[in-house]
Write an enzyme that holds these catalytic residues in place. Structure first.
Site, PDB file in Angstrom:
ATOM      1  CD  GLU A 197      24.731 -14.458 -51.613  1.00  0.00           C
ATOM      2  OE1 GLU A 197      25.565 -14.010 -52.420  1.00  0.00           O
ATOM      3  OE2 GLU A 197      25.036 -14.809 -50.449  1.00  0.00           O
ATOM      4  CD  GLU A 323      25.017 -18.989 -49.406  1.00  0.00           C
ATOM      5  OE1 GLU A 323      26.023 -18.256 -49.321  1.00  0.00           O
ATOM      6  OE2 GLU A 323      24.451 -19.257 -50.471  1.00  0.00           O
TER       7      GLU A 323
HETATM    8  O1  AHR Z   1      29.003 -20.053 -49.980  1.00  0.00           O
HETATM    9  C1  AHR Z   1      29.747 -19.397 -50.951  1.00  0.00           C
HETATM   10  C2  AHR Z   1      28.971 -18.316 -51.676  1.00  0.00           C
HETATM   11  O2  AHR Z   1      28.627 -17.300 -50.776  1.00  0.00           O
HETATM   12  C3  AHR Z   1      27.642 -18.717 -52.265  1.00  0.00           C
HETATM   13  O3  AHR Z   1      27.768 -19.303 -53.505  1.00  0.00           O
HETATM   14  C4  AHR Z   1      26.915 -17.424 -52.354  1.00  0.00           C
HETATM   15  O4  AHR Z   1      25.518 -17.569 -52.272  1.00  0.00           O
HETATM   16  C5  AHR Z   1      27.493 -16.593 -51.223  1.00  0.00           C
HETATM   17  O5  AHR Z   1      27.863 -15.351 -51.633  1.00  0.00           O
END
Ligand code: AHR
Length: 519
Positions: A197, A323
């Site tokens: 991110e 994710e």
């Molecule tokens: O999964 C939780 C968080 O969500 C992670 O650390 C991040 O990459 C995303 O914003």
């Protein structure tokens, strides 16, 4: 009888169908597809961040906890995850990855520094779970490690040293250190995320700035003789941010990236500000809204895949949704920084639907990681001291493991609508594959809370004699497993599929996930 039970279970609650109704028959065709196109096993990857109780008090427990352990690794969790074939495990974050310095987590445990997990609840991090412990966990799980390198607050040298420490066979101070720390042979870790991110917690960079930074890091991500080739992975877009993907694809040479990521979560309310919605106790309107938000994954993946196609016609670069999952408000009374949430049948329907979307985009989506494996967000497993439960989401991964590395079979059908309060969404989603033994698997999700779907399925070119299946459903979409009743939402044999001539006839119950096997 079943419906009477459902009615009784519904006392004081309005989600349950009073009388089952049938939608019109859905005609579905399983097409032969391209024999070379597989559903990558890496779509069935998971995620273990140093966040809340995922690693500490999840995978890695107090030496005094009375559970089966190897060292401090919790073996009942390992056993459960081995059953569903975790394809890869991403670590140490997430946002935490860009604050993590790998040297803090190697060497004698007593000498490791205590640091602060500033991303997640300012928890004290004793670094007792570091690189060697993570790779031991992966070995026990039989899974491939997927490391996220620190780009936000680490240096190129730090990342390059981590790679040398893990993958080189040369005689250097770093490899000697690895040997002293108990691992004479190189680990050969291939999957490397270069930042996480980077548009947000990984450094708040612009796309243009990050692509330059990426190329710098990727240049020093070295392939060591004898170690398998690195898979360098670009930190990709937030949701439908097309500019980020376009910039990465335009500016980074294709031979410098194996994959590009995408993060897309399902929020019940659809909003990052204010309440995201509760994990349990929601009504049908909230369920409906959650599923609408979940289905956005189709458009988001399609959009990024189309951009990638412009620059990479041969589809060399993998899209990894590393994710994804349902993100709700935390359970009342728990640390807001720990992201602990319950997991209901709704989560299972989100998982089944999302995995169907990924399977159906397997020409480009060749990796995904549910957030997260244990005790965080849409978890597979929840623990409370010695107790452990498998969530409804776990059962979906159990059902869908048959698709891993199987040949993709495209499906053709028109979904009936699931309507609520004048709004509608497709009730049915599905995907199919053929495994190495020739068995065909069809995964079906019915999102409608009331209507049974009748399917008449043609399978031209497939010769099969028997059909069997398993189903995940429950009386209410907000049913969930508790430590006292861990088996409330569980898998059962499915008897609603029959051979009719050469066709397959299925009665797919409301709010269910079914996987069929045809042999
Ligand atoms: O999964 C939780 C968080 O969500 C992670 O650390 C991040 O990459 C995303 O914003």
């Amino acid at each position: 009888m079943l419906y009477l039970k459902r009615l009784l279970a519904a006392t004081g609650f309005t989600l349950v169908a009073a009388t089952p109704t049938f939608a019109q028959t859905v005609r579905l065709t399983v097409q032969p597809g391209d024999p070379k196109l597989q559903i990558s096993k890496d779509i069935y990857g998971h995620f273990a961040e140093h966040l809340g109780r995922c690693v500490y008090d999840g995978f890695w427990v107090d030496p005094g906890l009375n559970v089966p352990k190897q060292g401090r690794i919790r073996m009942d969790i390992v056993e459960a995850l081995r059953k569903i074939k975790v394809a890869n495990l991403r670590w140490p974050g997430g946002c935490y990855a860009d604050a993590y310095h790998w040297r803090d987590g190697v060497g004698p445990t007593a000498q490791r520094p205590r640091t602060i997990n500033t991303w997640w609840g300012d928890a004290t991090e004793d670094n007792s779970f570091g690189t060697h412990e993570f790779l031991e966990l992966c070995k026990l799980l039989g899974t491939e490690p997927y490391l996220a390198a620190n780009v936000g607050s680490g240096t190129v040298q730090e990342m390059a040293n981590w790679m040398e420490y893990l993958n080189s066979n040369a005689d250097t101070p770093l490899t000697q250190q690895r040997k002293q720390n108990g691992h004479p042979e190189p680990y050969g870790v291939t999957m490397w995320g270069i930042g996480n991110e980077s548009w947000g917690c990984g450094g708040n960079m612009t796309a243009d700035y990050y692509t330059d930074i990426y190329k710098r890091y990727a240049t020093f991500a070295h392939n060591y003789p004898g170690s398998p080739k690195l898979k360098r992975i670009v930190s990709g877009a937030n949701g439908d941010d097309a500019y980020w993907t376009e910039t990465c694809m335009k500016k980074i040479p294709l031979d410098q990236m194996w994959g590009l990521t995408l993060h897309q979560y399902t929020l019940p309310t659809g909003s990052w500000t204010g309440s995201k919605g509760a994990a349990t106790g929601f009504d049908e309107a909230q369920y409906f809204n959650t599923m609408k938000n979940c289905l956005k994954m189709e458009a988001v993946v399609t959009k990024h895949a189309a951009i990638m196609d412009k620059y990479d016609k041969d589809k060399k670069v993998a899209l990894l949704v590393d994710e994804w999952g349902v993100w709700t408000d935390v359970e009342p009374g728990t640390n807001p920084g720990f992201l602990y949430q319950q997991n209901s049948l709704r989560d299972a329907l989100v998982a089944g639907t999302t995995l169907n979307i990924f399977n159906n985009h397997c020409d480009r989506v060749r990796g995904a990681n549910l957030a997260q494996a244990v005790n965080v967000l849409q978890a597979l497993i929840l623990t409370d001291k010695e107790k452990m439960l498998l969530t409804p989401t776990y059962h979906v991964f159990d059902l869908y493991q048959v698709h891993q590395n199987a040949q993709y079979l495209p499906l053709q059908f028109q979904s009936p609508e699931y309507t609520l309060n004048g709004d509608k969404l497709p009730a049915l989603n599905a995907s199919a594959s053929k495994d190495a033994s020739g068995a065909v698997h069809i995964s079906l999700v019915n999102l409608d809370t009331k209507k049974t779907l009748q399917l008449e399925t043609a399978l031209p070119g497939v010769s099969w004699k028997t059909v069997s299946g398993r189903i995940l459903t429950s009386a209410n979409v907000n049913d969930y497993n508790t430590f006292d009743k861990p088996g409330k939402v569980k898998l059962a044999a499915f008897n609603g599929a029959k051979k009719r001539g050469g066709n397959l006839a299925v009665e797919l119950p409301p709010q269910s996930v079914v996987v069929l096997e045809l042999k």
